[in-house]
Design a protein around this motif. Structure first.
Motif, PDB file in Angstrom:
ATOM      1  N   VAL A  71      28.626 -53.031 -27.515  1.00 49.68           N
ATOM      2  CA  VAL A  71      29.420 -51.845 -27.869  1.00 49.68           C
ATOM      3  C   VAL A  71      30.562 -51.677 -26.870  1.00 49.68           C
ATOM      4  O   VAL A  71      31.715 -51.473 -27.259  1.00 49.68           O
ATOM      5  CB  VAL A  71      28.537 -50.577 -27.902  1.00 49.68           C
ATOM      6  N   VAL A  72      30.246 -51.796 -25.569  1.00 51.71           N
ATOM      7  CA  VAL A  72      31.273 -51.643 -24.536  1.00 51.71           C
ATOM      8  C   VAL A  72      32.299 -52.770 -24.635  1.00 51.71           C
ATOM      9  O   VAL A  72      33.505 -52.535 -24.541  1.00 51.71           O
ATOM     10  CB  VAL A  72      30.634 -51.576 -23.126  1.00 51.71           C
ATOM     11  N   LEU A  73      31.832 -53.995 -24.838  1.00 52.50           N
ATOM     12  CA  LEU A  73      32.750 -55.125 -24.985  1.00 52.50           C
ATOM     13  C   LEU A  73      33.699 -54.897 -26.157  1.00 52.50           C
ATOM     14  O   LEU A  73      34.911 -55.093 -26.032  1.00 52.50           O
ATOM     15  CB  LEU A  73      31.968 -56.428 -25.168  1.00 52.50           C
ATOM     16  N   TRP A  74      33.177 -54.476 -27.282  1.00 51.60           N
ATOM     17  CA  TRP A  74      34.006 -54.185 -28.460  1.00 51.60           C
ATOM     18  C   TRP A  74      35.014 -53.079 -28.153  1.00 51.60           C
ATOM     19  O   TRP A  74      36.197 -53.182 -28.480  1.00 51.60           O
ATOM     20  CB  TRP A  74      33.129 -53.800 -29.649  1.00 51.60           C
ATOM     21  N   ASP A  75      34.538 -52.004 -27.503  1.00 50.08           N
ATOM     22  CA  ASP A  75      35.429 -50.888 -27.171  1.00 50.08           C
ATOM     23  C   ASP A  75      36.533 -51.310 -26.210  1.00 50.08           C
ATOM     24  O   ASP A  75      37.667 -50.833 -26.315  1.00 50.08           O
ATOM     25  CB  ASP A  75      34.630 -49.723 -26.576  1.00 50.08           C
ATOM     26  N   ILE A  76      36.231 -52.202 -25.282  1.00 49.54           N
ATOM     27  CA  ILE A  76      37.256 -52.697 -24.359  1.00 49.54           C
ATOM     28  C   ILE A  76      38.324 -53.475 -25.121  1.00 49.54           C
ATOM     29  O   ILE A  76      39.523 -53.290 -24.892  1.00 49.54           O
ATOM     30  CB  ILE A  76      36.621 -53.557 -23.244  1.00 49.54           C
ATOM     31  N   ILE A  77      37.908 -54.315 -26.041  1.00 49.62           N
ATOM     32  CA  ILE A  77      38.865 -55.101 -26.838  1.00 49.62           C
ATOM     33  C   ILE A  77      39.754 -54.174 -27.668  1.00 49.62           C
ATOM     34  O   ILE A  77      40.983 -54.287 -27.644  1.00 49.62           O
ATOM     35  CB  ILE A  77      38.123 -56.119 -27.729  1.00 49.62           C
ATOM     36  N   ILE A  78      39.137 -53.260 -28.394  1.00 53.07           N
ATOM     37  CA  ILE A  78      39.892 -52.339 -29.255  1.00 53.07           C
ATOM     38  C   ILE A  78      40.796 -51.430 -28.406  1.00 53.07           C
ATOM     39  O   ILE A  78      41.951 -51.197 -28.763  1.00 53.07           O
ATOM     40  CB  ILE A  78      38.931 -51.500 -30.126  1.00 53.07           C
ATOM     41  N   SER A  79      40.289 -50.957 -27.273  1.00 55.81           N
ATOM     42  CA  SER A  79      41.094 -50.085 -26.409  1.00 55.81           C
ATOM     43  C   SER A  79      42.298 -50.815 -25.844  1.00 55.81           C
ATOM     44  O   SER A  79      43.370 -50.222 -25.711  1.00 55.81           O
ATOM     45  CB  SER A  79      40.241 -49.534 -25.263  1.00 55.81           C
ATOM     46  N   ASN A  80      42.140 -52.078 -25.497  1.00 51.32           N
ATOM     47  CA  ASN A  80      43.281 -52.853 -25.004  1.00 51.32           C
ATOM     48  C   ASN A  80      44.387 -52.917 -26.051  1.00 51.32           C
ATOM     49  O   ASN A  80      45.565 -52.748 -25.728  1.00 51.32           O
ATOM     50  CB  ASN A  80      42.848 -54.275 -24.615  1.00 51.32           C
ATOM     51  N   ILE A  81      44.020 -53.156 -27.282  1.00 49.66           N
ATOM     52  CA  ILE A  81      45.011 -53.225 -28.365  1.00 49.66           C
ATOM     53  C   ILE A  81      45.664 -51.864 -28.563  1.00 49.66           C
ATOM     54  O   ILE A  81      46.892 -51.747 -28.653  1.00 49.66           O
ATOM     55  CB  ILE A  81      44.351 -53.725 -29.672  1.00 49.66           C
ATOM     56  N   ARG A  82      44.849 -50.818 -28.605  1.00 51.15           N
ATOM     57  CA  ARG A  82      45.364 -49.462 -28.827  1.00 51.15           C
ATOM     58  C   ARG A  82      46.299 -49.039 -27.688  1.00 51.15           C
ATOM     59  O   ARG A  82      47.379 -48.501 -27.926  1.00 51.15           O
ATOM     60  CB  ARG A  82      44.201 -48.483 -28.945  1.00 51.15           C
ATOM     61  N   ILE A  83      45.912 -49.317 -26.452  1.00 54.91           N
ATOM     62  CA  ILE A  83      46.726 -48.936 -25.293  1.00 54.91           C
ATOM     63  C   ILE A  83      48.025 -49.740 -25.256  1.00 54.91           C
ATOM     64  O   ILE A  83      49.087 -49.202 -24.940  1.00 54.91           O
ATOM     65  CB  ILE A  83      45.930 -49.099 -23.978  1.00 54.91           C
ATOM     66  N   ALA A  84      47.951 -51.014 -25.605  1.00 56.88           N
ATOM     67  CA  ALA A  84      49.175 -51.836 -25.638  1.00 56.88           C
ATOM     68  C   ALA A  84      50.170 -51.250 -26.633  1.00 56.88           C
ATOM     69  O   ALA A  84      51.370 -51.152 -26.337  1.00 56.88           O
ATOM     70  CB  ALA A  84      48.837 -53.277 -25.995  1.00 56.88           C
ATOM     71  N   LYS A  85      49.691 -50.849 -27.809  1.00 58.65           N
ATOM     72  CA  LYS A  85      50.576 -50.235 -28.802  1.00 58.65           C
ATOM     73  C   LYS A  85      51.171 -48.927 -28.283  1.00 58.65           C
ATOM     74  O   LYS A  85      52.349 -48.652 -28.498  1.00 58.65           O
ATOM     75  CB  LYS A  85      49.807 -49.972 -30.100  1.00 58.65           C
ATOM     76  N   THR A 121      36.767 -48.982 -19.702  1.00 62.22           N
ATOM     77  CA  THR A 121      37.419 -48.936 -21.002  1.00 62.22           C
ATOM     78  C   THR A 121      38.874 -48.538 -20.819  1.00 62.22           C
ATOM     79  O   THR A 121      39.161 -47.457 -20.299  1.00 62.22           O
ATOM     80  CB  THR A 121      36.702 -47.930 -21.930  1.00 62.22           C
ATOM     81  N   PRO A 122      39.816 -49.397 -21.207  1.00 59.48           N
ATOM     82  CA  PRO A 122      41.241 -49.093 -21.015  1.00 59.48           C
ATOM     83  C   PRO A 122      41.638 -47.770 -21.661  1.00 59.48           C
ATOM     84  O   PRO A 122      41.204 -47.440 -22.759  1.00 59.48           O
ATOM     85  CB  PRO A 122      41.940 -50.266 -21.700  1.00 59.48           C
ATOM     86  N   GLY A 123      42.456 -47.028 -20.939  1.00 58.17           N
ATOM     87  CA  GLY A 123      42.944 -45.748 -21.446  1.00 58.17           C
ATOM     88  C   GLY A 123      42.185 -44.567 -20.888  1.00 58.17           C
ATOM     89  O   GLY A 123      42.610 -43.431 -21.037  1.00 58.17           O
ATOM     90  N   THR A 124      41.034 -44.819 -20.248  1.00 61.91           N
ATOM     91  CA  THR A 124      40.274 -43.733 -19.637  1.00 61.91           C
ATOM     92  C   THR A 124      39.894 -44.116 -18.218  1.00 61.91           C
ATOM     93  O   THR A 124      39.680 -45.276 -17.909  1.00 61.91           O
ATOM     94  CB  THR A 124      38.982 -43.416 -20.421  1.00 61.91           C
ATOM     95  N   VAL A 125      39.815 -43.102 -17.378  1.00 65.64           N
ATOM     96  CA  VAL A 125      39.381 -43.295 -15.997  1.00 65.64           C
ATOM     97  C   VAL A 125      38.491 -42.121 -15.639  1.00 65.64           C
ATOM     98  O   VAL A 125      38.851 -40.972 -15.875  1.00 65.64           O
ATOM     99  CB  VAL A 125      40.581 -43.348 -15.024  1.00 65.64           C
ATOM    100  N   SER A 126      37.308 -42.401 -15.110  1.00 64.23           N
ATOM    101  CA  SER A 126      36.473 -41.304 -14.617  1.00 64.23           C
ATOM    102  C   SER A 126      36.922 -41.024 -13.195  1.00 64.23           C
ATOM    103  O   SER A 126      37.003 -41.916 -12.362  1.00 64.23           O
ATOM    104  CB  SER A 126      34.989 -41.662 -14.669  1.00 64.23           C
ATOM    105  N   ALA A 127      37.244 -39.766 -12.948  1.00 61.84           N
ATOM    106  CA  ALA A 127      37.745 -39.393 -11.637  1.00 61.84           C
ATOM    107  C   ALA A 127      36.611 -39.027 -10.700  1.00 61.84           C
ATOM    108  O   ALA A 127      36.787 -39.023  -9.499  1.00 61.84           O
ATOM    109  CB  ALA A 127      38.718 -38.228 -11.765  1.00 61.84           C
TER     110      ALA A 127
END
Length: 173
Positions: A71-85, A121-127
């Protein structure tokens, strides 16, 4: 003083040993004798060096852990694409937000892994994890609906982590 057998003394964390050896072989891109010997040496030395820092973990639900990994691997892939766009597109499409994700437990491993997954996960950071407030502060590069993002984190990551470590909501360490 506790007696230990030969195998547990030389390989205190067999899973870590296997990961170290495989990682070395993959980094070397080779299966020659020197690479295999070095992988074996590292597989013995590194887990022994980190042994004081790795505490025995309670029984883990490995099926749930493997599912969460994918699930995390999939979310990382999808997030990379979404963030790049988002980053390559017009800046007015970005909606950065800070929000807090309430924690279901004070279990150290669950909360630490949840924070690491959010950060990975790209696009989020836990502070940070605020145990006094019982939440994790998260920054999202872009969020249309914070409540949906919070529920995604809780359903996709926190619930499986609770299952992996056999933790009930509200449990502490």
């Amino acid at each position: 003083m506790q007696k230990t057998n030969f195998l547990s003394r030389w390989l205190p964390h067999p899973f870590v040993s296997v990961l170290v050896a495989i990682t070395w072989i993959m980094l070397a891109h080779s299966l020659d004798a020197a690479t295999l010997v070095m992988a074996a040496l590292l597989a013995v030395i590194i887990p022994r060096l980190v042994q004081p820092f790795i505490q025995p973990t309670s029984k883990i639900n490995w099926v749930a852990a493997i599912k969460l990994f994918f699930v995390v691997l999939w979310d990382i892939i999808i997030s990379n694409i979404r963030i790049a766009k988002l980053v390559l597109g017009p800046m007015d499409r970005l909606h950065p937000k800070w929000y807090r994700v309430p924690l279901e437990t004070q279990h150290d491993e669950v909360n630490s892994l949840l924070a690491m997954i959010i950060t990975t996960t790209p696009g989020t950071v836990s502070a940070g994890i605020d145990l006094d407030r019982g939440d994790i502060l998260v920054h999202a590069l872009s969020s249309e609906d914070v409540e949906i993002d919070i529920q995604d984190i809780k359903n996709r990551y926190e619930k499986p982590l609770l299952e992996i470590f056999h933790v009930n909501s509200g449990d502490a360490t």
